[in-house]
Design a protein around this motif. Structure first.
Motif, PDB file in Angstrom:
ATOM      1  N   ALA A 148       2.847 -10.265   9.963  1.00  0.00           N
ATOM      2  CA  ALA A 148       3.589 -11.388  10.544  1.00  0.00           C
ATOM      3  C   ALA A 148       5.003 -11.499  10.001  1.00  0.00           C
ATOM      4  CB  ALA A 148       2.831 -12.688  10.283  1.00  0.00           C
ATOM      5  N   LEU A 149       5.286 -10.820   8.914  1.00  0.00           N
ATOM      6  CA  LEU A 149       6.611 -10.921   8.301  1.00  0.00           C
ATOM      7  C   LEU A 149       7.640 -10.025   8.978  1.00  0.00           C
ATOM      8  CD1 LEU A 149       5.505 -10.862   4.546  1.00  0.00           C
ATOM      9  CD2 LEU A 149       5.848 -12.853   6.031  1.00  0.00           C
ATOM     10  N   ARG A 150       7.196  -9.192   9.911  1.00  0.00           N
ATOM     11  CA  ARG A 150       8.123  -8.278  10.574  1.00  0.00           C
ATOM     12  C   ARG A 150       9.191  -9.009  11.374  1.00  0.00           C
ATOM     13  NH1 ARG A 150       4.085  -4.553  13.861  1.00  0.00           N
ATOM     14  NH2 ARG A 150       3.442  -6.664  14.465  1.00  0.00           N
ATOM     15  N   THR A 151       8.897 -10.245  11.774  1.00  0.00           N
ATOM     16  CA  THR A 151       9.898 -11.012  12.519  1.00  0.00           C
ATOM     17  C   THR A 151      10.995 -11.563  11.608  1.00  0.00           C
ATOM     18  OG1 THR A 151       8.578 -13.036  12.305  1.00  0.00           O
ATOM     19  CG2 THR A 151       8.208 -11.681  14.263  1.00  0.00           C
ATOM     20  N   ILE A 152      10.778 -11.495  10.302  1.00  0.00           N
ATOM     21  CA  ILE A 152      11.771 -11.993   9.348  1.00  0.00           C
ATOM     22  C   ILE A 152      12.715 -10.878   8.926  1.00  0.00           C
ATOM     23  CG2 ILE A 152      12.098 -13.021   7.057  1.00  0.00           C
ATOM     24  CD1 ILE A 152       9.307 -14.265   7.364  1.00  0.00           C
ATOM     25  N   ALA A 153      12.159  -9.709   8.621  1.00  0.00           N
ATOM     26  CA  ALA A 153      12.944  -8.564   8.161  1.00  0.00           C
ATOM     27  C   ALA A 153      12.092  -7.318   8.267  1.00  0.00           C
ATOM     28  CB  ALA A 153      13.400  -8.777   6.712  1.00  0.00           C
ATOM     29  N   PRO A 154      12.688  -6.127   8.183  1.00  0.00           N
ATOM     30  CA  PRO A 154      11.881  -4.904   8.145  1.00  0.00           C
ATOM     31  C   PRO A 154      10.890  -4.967   6.988  1.00  0.00           C
ATOM     32  CG  PRO A 154      14.199  -4.377   8.401  1.00  0.00           C
ATOM     33  CD  PRO A 154      14.136  -5.847   8.121  1.00  0.00           C
ATOM     34  N   VAL A 155       9.667  -4.512   7.243  1.00  0.00           N
ATOM     35  CA  VAL A 155       8.627  -4.530   6.218  1.00  0.00           C
ATOM     36  C   VAL A 155       8.333  -3.097   5.775  1.00  0.00           C
ATOM     37  CG1 VAL A 155       6.243  -5.103   5.679  1.00  0.00           C
ATOM     38  CG2 VAL A 155       7.604  -6.645   7.112  1.00  0.00           C
ATOM     39  N   ALA A 156       8.542  -2.823   4.511  1.00  0.00           N
ATOM     40  CA  ALA A 156       8.240  -1.509   3.950  1.00  0.00           C
ATOM     41  C   ALA A 156       6.827  -1.552   3.384  1.00  0.00           C
ATOM     42  CB  ALA A 156       9.250  -1.166   2.858  1.00  0.00           C
ATOM     43  N   PHE A 157       5.893  -0.894   4.067  1.00  0.00           N
ATOM     44  CA  PHE A 157       4.504  -0.915   3.617  1.00  0.00           C
ATOM     45  C   PHE A 157       4.150   0.374   2.892  1.00  0.00           C
ATOM     46  CE2 PHE A 157       0.042   0.271   4.482  1.00  0.00           C
ATOM     47  CZ  PHE A 157      -0.538  -0.660   3.627  1.00  0.00           C
ATOM     48  N   PHE A 158       3.595   0.238   1.685  1.00  0.00           N
ATOM     49  CA  PHE A 158       3.151   1.356   0.873  1.00  0.00           C
ATOM     50  C   PHE A 158       1.635   1.209   0.678  1.00  0.00           C
ATOM     51  CE2 PHE A 158       7.444   0.362  -0.065  1.00  0.00           C
ATOM     52  CZ  PHE A 158       8.099   1.538  -0.394  1.00  0.00           C
ATOM     53  N   ASP A 159       0.877   2.142   1.191  1.00  0.00           N
ATOM     54  CA  ASP A 159      -0.578   2.040   1.086  1.00  0.00           C
ATOM     55  C   ASP A 159      -1.039   2.483  -0.296  1.00  0.00           C
ATOM     56  OD1 ASP A 159      -3.255   1.796   1.532  1.00  0.00           O
ATOM     57  OD2 ASP A 159      -3.427   3.657   2.685  1.00  0.00           O
ATOM     58  N   TRP A 160      -0.691   1.691  -1.293  1.00  0.00           N
ATOM     59  CA  TRP A 160      -1.075   2.036  -2.657  1.00  0.00           C
ATOM     60  C   TRP A 160      -2.526   1.633  -2.935  1.00  0.00           C
ATOM     61  CZ3 TRP A 160       2.381   0.567  -7.449  1.00  0.00           C
ATOM     62  CH2 TRP A 160       2.193   1.538  -8.441  1.00  0.00           C
ATOM     63  N   HIS A 161      -3.079   0.795  -2.097  1.00  0.00           N
ATOM     64  CA  HIS A 161      -4.418   0.267  -2.342  1.00  0.00           C
ATOM     65  C   HIS A 161      -5.501   1.308  -2.093  1.00  0.00           C
ATOM     66  CE1 HIS A 161      -7.472  -2.735  -2.892  1.00  0.00           C
ATOM     67  NE2 HIS A 161      -7.975  -2.518  -1.698  1.00  0.00           N
ATOM     68  N   THR A 162      -5.303   2.176  -1.131  1.00  0.00           N
ATOM     69  CA  THR A 162      -6.367   3.106  -0.750  1.00  0.00           C
ATOM     70  C   THR A 162      -5.984   4.570  -0.861  1.00  0.00           C
ATOM     71  OG1 THR A 162      -5.741   3.089   1.598  1.00  0.00           O
ATOM     72  CG2 THR A 162      -7.297   1.402   0.863  1.00  0.00           C
TER      73      THR A 162
END
Length: 329
Positions: A148-162
């Motif tokens: 949902a935060l993509r409407t605020i700014a670009p979201v850099a997602f790092f799949d560090w969890h899995t």
């Protein structure tokens, strides 16, 4: 340099960084809500209507546009903030509790203590984030929460969890995302120089000893391993106690399995930045079986304030700690 993979152990990382629940990662940026405009920059980037330059970044979720020179970065997890600091970038928003003087080196705490907070780890507050007017949001653990935060700014997602990658790989990908590769190169070079110095000076001690890192766990257990193994292996230390080659842990063991430490000439256990052990590690240190371990009886169980790797600054400090330990061997 050797690499160490973080396999599991959210309990230990939560204790250390106050809310961290993840493994370690390869870079991923989610598709963002910022579209390019007409015109391209010489290296294939684009120009936003405001005139701000952007870059195309290949991510786990496709190609996204991120600012060429991010200035106002919000992070959703504590590790993210520590990596950015190593790259010379202070975030404008961090999770609640990320600035904790007990858990962080003093210089790191001083940089983060006045930064605005954006909710607890895992539960980002979109209104608080929007109020900070970020130009980039970094997320390594909560893909669904950050959508949902993509409407605020670009979201850099790092799949560090899995994904279970390495911290040094992770910070390299982050450096690319925020366009700070040269700064990262400087830190890495400094780290490698210190490693070479210690390996050369203490070759005899390194070649003739076996080591293991550990920390206390709940319910009569302790954990073997830590991302500190990255630095230990880079320095050249032989890792014992049955830890898998090229892996870090955290491997749970019961107190009754403490015999696994008998092949170790020296042990490294975790303490907080204030020098105190966490309650579960203190329980381990107080246990009669621990006191009977040969390395402990010989006075070769050493504390480390940099048990969980977050960036090259932590790694450089860990090399210094190991150097002091080697002086006593």
């Amino acid at each position: 340099m050797a690499r160490s993979r973080v396999l599991s152990g959210p309990v230990e990382r939560t204790r250390f960084l106050g809310g961290l629940t993840g493994a370690a990662a390869t870079l991923g940026l989610t598709a963002c809500g910022v579209n390019g405009s007409d015109g391209t920059t010489p290296d294939g980037g684009s120009q936003e209507p405001s005139g701000a330059a952007t870059r195309s970044v290949e991510t786990d979720n496709g190609t996204v546009q991120v600012p060429r020179e991010p200035k106002r970065v919000v992070v959703l997890e504590n590790y993210d903030a520590l990596m950015l600091l190593d790259l010379g970038l202070v975030p404008v928003g961090i999770p609640d509790g990320a600035a904790n003087p007990q858990l962080l080196p003093r210089d790191v705490y001083e940089q983060l203590k006045d930064v605005d907070t954006i909710g607890a780890s895992g539960t980002p507050n979109s209104q608080a984030i929007a109020a900070l007017k970020p130009d980039l949001i970094i997320n390594q653990f909560y893909k669904e929460k950050s959508a949902a935060l993509r409407t605020i700014a670009p979201v850099a997602f790092f799949d560090w969890h899995t994904s279970g990658a390495f911290w040094n790989e992770q910070i390299a990908k982050l450096a690319t995302a925020v366009n700070r590769e040269s700064r990262l190169g400087e830190r890495k070079k400094e780290y490698e120089s210190r490693v070479t110095e210690v390996r050369t000076t203490y070759r005899k001690q390194i070649d003739t000893t076996t080591w293991a890192p550990l920390s206390g766990g709940p319910n009569g257990k302790f954990f073997l391993g830590t991302p500190l193994v990255t630095v230990m292996r880079d320095v050249g230390l032989r890792i014992g106690a049955g830890l898998p080659e090229k892996e870090a842990g955290f491997v749970p063991k019961s107190y009754e399995e403490m015999d696994v430490l008998k092949d170790c000439d020296a042990l490294i256990y975790s303490v907080q930045a204030d020098g105190r052990a966490t309650p579960t590690t203190q329980q381990l240190l107080d246990h009669k079986l621990w006191k009977g371990v040969p390395a402990v009886k010989a006075g070769r169980a050493f504390p480390s304030k940099h048990f969980v790797m977050a960036n090259y600054s932590f790694a450089i400090a860990a090399v210094g700690e190991i150097e002091e330990m080697l002086k006593k061997m």
